[in-house]
Design a protein around this motif. Structure first.
Motif, short mmCIF file in Angstrom:
data_model
loop_
_atom_site.label_atom_id
_atom_site.label_comp_id
_atom_site.label_asym_id
_atom_site.label_seq_id
_atom_site.Cartn_x
_atom_site.Cartn_y
_atom_site.Cartn_z
N THR A 151 0.83 -1.22 0.00
CA THR A 151 0.00 0.00 0.00
C THR A 151 0.86 1.26 0.00
OG1 THR A 151 -0.16 -0.09 2.40
CG2 THR A 151 -1.95 -1.12 1.12
N THR A 168 -4.81 10.97 -7.97
CA THR A 168 -4.90 9.62 -8.50
C THR A 168 -3.78 9.38 -9.50
OG1 THR A 168 -6.43 10.34 -10.23
CG2 THR A 168 -7.40 9.52 -8.18
N THR A 192 -1.68 6.05 -12.04
CA THR A 192 -1.58 4.67 -12.53
C THR A 192 -0.11 4.30 -12.62
OG1 THR A 192 -1.59 5.40 -14.84
CG2 THR A 192 -3.72 4.81 -13.85
N THR A 203 -5.26 -0.55 -12.76
CA THR A 203 -5.82 -0.02 -11.52
C THR A 203 -5.45 1.45 -11.36
OG1 THR A 203 -5.56 -2.19 -10.50
CG2 THR A 203 -5.94 -0.33 -9.02
N TYR A 232 -4.95 4.30 -8.57
CA TYR A 232 -4.68 4.40 -7.14
C TYR A 232 -4.88 5.84 -6.67
CZ TYR A 232 -2.48 -0.10 -8.09
OH TYR A 232 -2.24 -1.39 -8.49
N THR A 233 -5.27 5.97 -5.40
CA THR A 233 -5.52 7.29 -4.82
C THR A 233 -4.59 7.52 -3.65
OG1 THR A 233 -7.86 7.16 -5.43
CG2 THR A 233 -7.24 8.80 -3.76
N PHE A 238 -1.21 4.80 -0.46
CA PHE A 238 -2.34 4.89 -1.37
C PHE A 238 -3.31 3.74 -1.13
CE2 PHE A 238 1.19 2.66 -3.32
CZ PHE A 238 0.62 1.45 -3.67
N SER A 239 -4.42 3.80 -1.81
CA SER A 239 -5.40 2.70 -1.84
C SER A 239 -5.97 2.62 -3.24
CB SER A 239 -6.51 2.96 -0.81
OG SER A 239 -7.23 4.15 -1.16
N PRO A 240 -6.43 1.42 -3.67
CA PRO A 240 -6.31 0.13 -2.96
C PRO A 240 -4.87 -0.38 -3.01
CG PRO A 240 -7.13 -0.19 -5.19
CD PRO A 240 -7.05 1.30 -5.00
N LEU A 290 -1.62 -2.63 -4.17
CA LEU A 290 -1.14 -2.97 -5.50
C LEU A 290 -1.80 -4.25 -6.01
CD1 LEU A 290 2.71 -2.27 -5.31
CD2 LEU A 290 0.97 -0.92 -6.50
N SER A 291 -2.30 -4.18 -7.20
CA SER A 291 -2.99 -5.35 -7.77
C SER A 291 -2.02 -6.32 -8.43
CB SER A 291 -4.02 -4.88 -8.81
OG SER A 291 -3.39 -4.12 -9.83
#
Length: 677
Positions: free
Chosen positions: A77, A93, A95, A101, A103-104, A121-123, A125-126
């Motif tokens: 995160t 935000t 990318t 995804t 991220y914010t 950040f959230s969410p 890392l995908s």
């Protein structure tokens, strides 16, 4: 019956606020008591100003291209990124290359020396993130009124509109060919670096130093690079002078592993980018031709920066005394810098040499130097207290002499050549420095004395935010106009004010006001040939500005609205006494001539007896040539009946629709004089 008479008025003279009502009505009946969002046209009359609109629907990127420092695993995160230049506020935000995804940002820390930031950040890392993966900002909030002070990217764009320092990949286009474009880059952060192919010199190096060769120039502090086969991105913290093409770099952090001999170094960011754009301070600059190409020198508050075609940025640090220069000019093949009360110039034809033996020089002045301009074969030096001129061609015959010892220049942003003379701002308004009939002589006269209260409102500091109030000016040669705008950090765009001065015959300026037109920085390019940013055809002039309230660049004098907001324009005549200030008159009709045979809609208001509060005023009258308006016709003259009785009367015209631009040329009022009683 009283005899009906005609009172013709030609719309000329512009805004006047320093005369008594009788004097203005008698001597300048065609002038205006109020002239807002009109301009005094070279073709005669008062022309409703054109609007402005965005050069491009894409905002100017506030952040440089950033890379992830080392790899990060899925589920994390937070990541560490390189070269953000600015703190990434919450709710931004972004990318990461290779992932869909968005991220914010929830929080961040910033480390200037290491040129890195840890971003939470959230969410999570995908997927796994590779070393040096590109981070792209996709949205940001919180810019608002603070944008001008927080943004890095306004100043250069506004002083160099002919060169888009953002390529078409970011939504902006380069006007000139790459051969003439000193920065043909894919983004602000990724400038073509001037050091060519740089290689590691020797295997087995560790720690915070790195020996490299193949350099064309000494690297600058803050320059960032990465090394083939080595993770992470590194920043130059200090450097030694070049020995041939070799130098020892001191890094802001230790190497993660030893690079191989002759490993390729890729210069990623120039530290000079941050120096130029590190704050909202507007940068003074000069342009000059060398070897057939236009060069640009910026003063940044630190060392000056030279932009050379095809080479990129170069720090002019050969002389420590020019560190902190606040103004610059190119004159007689020398670069001149103003630093406090000191004037320093280079040797001729050599922007890197300050050697007195080769033609460099230093001079002292009484007062801080606020501006430099090459003007009519001499260099004009503006200080806070006095104005000087520099004559001669080389250090051997350069000589300074005072132009005036009674006043100085208070705002370097105000200095422009207008109609062959130099306009500049003083404590009491705008003055014009121009030649007299006597050879080599100069005179200085105020061009704003007839609107003294208006110019004082524009140039006076705000009591609570004096450090955040700026005046910016721009000259539009095609209109013979000098425009000055006030930007107030604590204000709003709708409340922004400014003045437009049009140079008429015999050196006379006619003035008008602007409102709702915020300009934080601007530049005019005359003689430009190329496509405008919106690809609508070729243009030969362009005025670009930023408003200080949002992250866009705008094109001035384009369209009929303020980027979609309706322009309200007002023209109010003097109070006409007609033939006698003591008798009452009955108004019968009004005829108004305009320049254009187009759809026009405006209202006319009769203001009787100085518009006193106890005087009942007639209702507004709609005029124009659109359907359903009284006086509807297909020409350019509009007539209406009037109702009103008073000792004096003023006519106020208000245009508040998205009309095609038009001009009020003249008017005729029919009236009759009542008997004396």
């Amino acid at each position: 019956m009283d005899r009906i008479e005609s009172f013709p008025v030609a719309c000329s003279g512009g805004l006047i606020t320093n005369l008594s009502p009788i004097e203005q009505a008698n001597q300048f009946p065609g002038s205006a008591r109020e002239l807002v969002n009109f301009e005094c046209s070279l073709k005669g009359g008062y022309r409703r100003i054109e609007g402005y609109r965005k050069l491009n629907s894409s905002p100017v990127p506030r952040f440089a291209t950033m890379l992830v420092k080392q790899a990060h695993s899925a589920g994390a995160t937070s990541i560490v990124i390189s070269d953000p230049f600015f703190q990434l506020e919450q709710n931004i935000t972004f990318t990461i290359a290779g992932q869909a995804t968005v991220y914010t940002v929830s929080s961040r820390s910033y480390y200037d020396e290491g040129r890195s930031a840890t971003v939470n950040f959230s969410p999570a890392l995908s997927a796994n993130v590779a070393d040096k993966a590109v981070v792209t900002i996709t949205g940001y909030t919180g810019i608002g009124a603070s944008y001008a002070q927080a943004s890095a990217f306004y100043p250069m764009l506004c002083v160099q509109p002919s060169r888009a320092y953002i390529s078409s990949s970011s939504g902006y286009q380069t006007f000139l060919s790459n051969a003439l474009d000193p920065v043909s880059a894919t983004s602000f952060g990724h400038v073509p670096y001037h050091n060519g192919t740089t290689l590691v010199n020797g295997a087995g190096q560790t720690g915070t130093t790195l020996i490299v060769d193949g350099l064309a120039f000494k690297p600058d502090i803050g320059d960032s690079f990465y090394i083939s086969g080595v993770t992470d991105v590194y920043t130059v913290f200090a450097t030694t002078d070049l020995v041939g093409t070799q130098a020892t770099l001191t890094l802001a952090q230790s190497l993660t592993s030893s690079p191989a001999d002759n490993a390729t170094i890729t210069w990623y960011h120039s530290g000079l980018v941050k120096n130029i754009f590190a704050s909202g301070i507007r940068r003074q600059h000069t342009r000059f031709i060398k070897d057939g190409f236009e060069n640009i020198v910026f003063v940044t508050g630190d060392y000056p920066i030279l932009i050379e075609p095809l080479k990129g940025y170069r720090l002019l640090s050969e002389n420590s005394e020019v560190d902190g220069a606040s103004c610059v000019a190119y004159h007689k093949d020398h670069l001149f810098f103003g630093i406090d009360n000191k004037l320093i110039h280079t040797a001729p034809f050599d922007v890197y040499s300050y050697d007195p033996a080769l033609g460099g020089g230093v001079y002292l002045f009484d007062g801080t130097i606020t501006g430099l301009r090459s003007f009519r074969d001499q260099l004009i030096i503006f200080t806070t207290k006095k104005i000087y001129r520099f004559t001669g061609n080389t250090v051997e015959d350069f000589a300074k002499s005072p132009v005036t010892e009674k006043l100085g220049c208070t705002n370097p942003e105000s200095i422009h050549e207008v109609g062959g003379d130099l306009a500049f701002q003083t404590n009491d308004g705008i003055r014009l420095l121009g030649a007299t009939e006597r050879l080599g002589d100069l005179n200085i006269g105020s061009i704003t004395s007839n609107i003294q209260d208006k110019i004082e409102a524009v140039i006076s500091p705000s009591a609570s935010t004096s450090n955040s109030v700026f005046q910016t000016s721009v000259v539009i040669n095609a209109k013979s106009q000098y425009r000055i705008f006030r930007y107030d950090y604590a204000g709003t765009e709708a409340d922004s004010i400014g003045l437009i001065g049009t140079l008429k015959e015999q050196g006379r300026f006619e003035w008008a006001e602007t409102k709702g037109f915020s300009v934080w920085s601007a530049d005019y390019n005359y003689g430009f040939v190329g496509l405008n940013f919106t690809n609508e055809g070729r243009v030969n002039e362009l005025t670009v500005f930023c408003n200080g309230y949002d992250p866009y660049l705008y094109q001035m004098d384009n369209g009929n609205t303020f980027d979609g907001t309706t322009i309200t324009a007002t023209y109010t005549t003097p109070f006409f006494y007609f033939n006698d200030p003591k008798t009452r008159k009955t108004l019968h009709s009004l005829s108004v001539s305009t320049e254009r045979d187009v759809d026009i809609a405006f209202t006319a208001n009769v203001l009787l007896d100085f518009n006193e509060s106890d005087v009942i005023q007639p209702a507004s009258i709609s005029m124009g040539n659109t359907a359903g308006i009284f006086g509807d016709n297909i020409g350019s003259t509009f007539e209406t009946l009037l109702i009103g009785n008073g000792k004096n009367a003023s006519i106020q015209f208000v245009s508040s629709t998205a009309n095609t631009d038009f001009s009020f040329k003249d008017m005729t009022i029919e009236y009759s004089t009542n008997d004396r009683r």
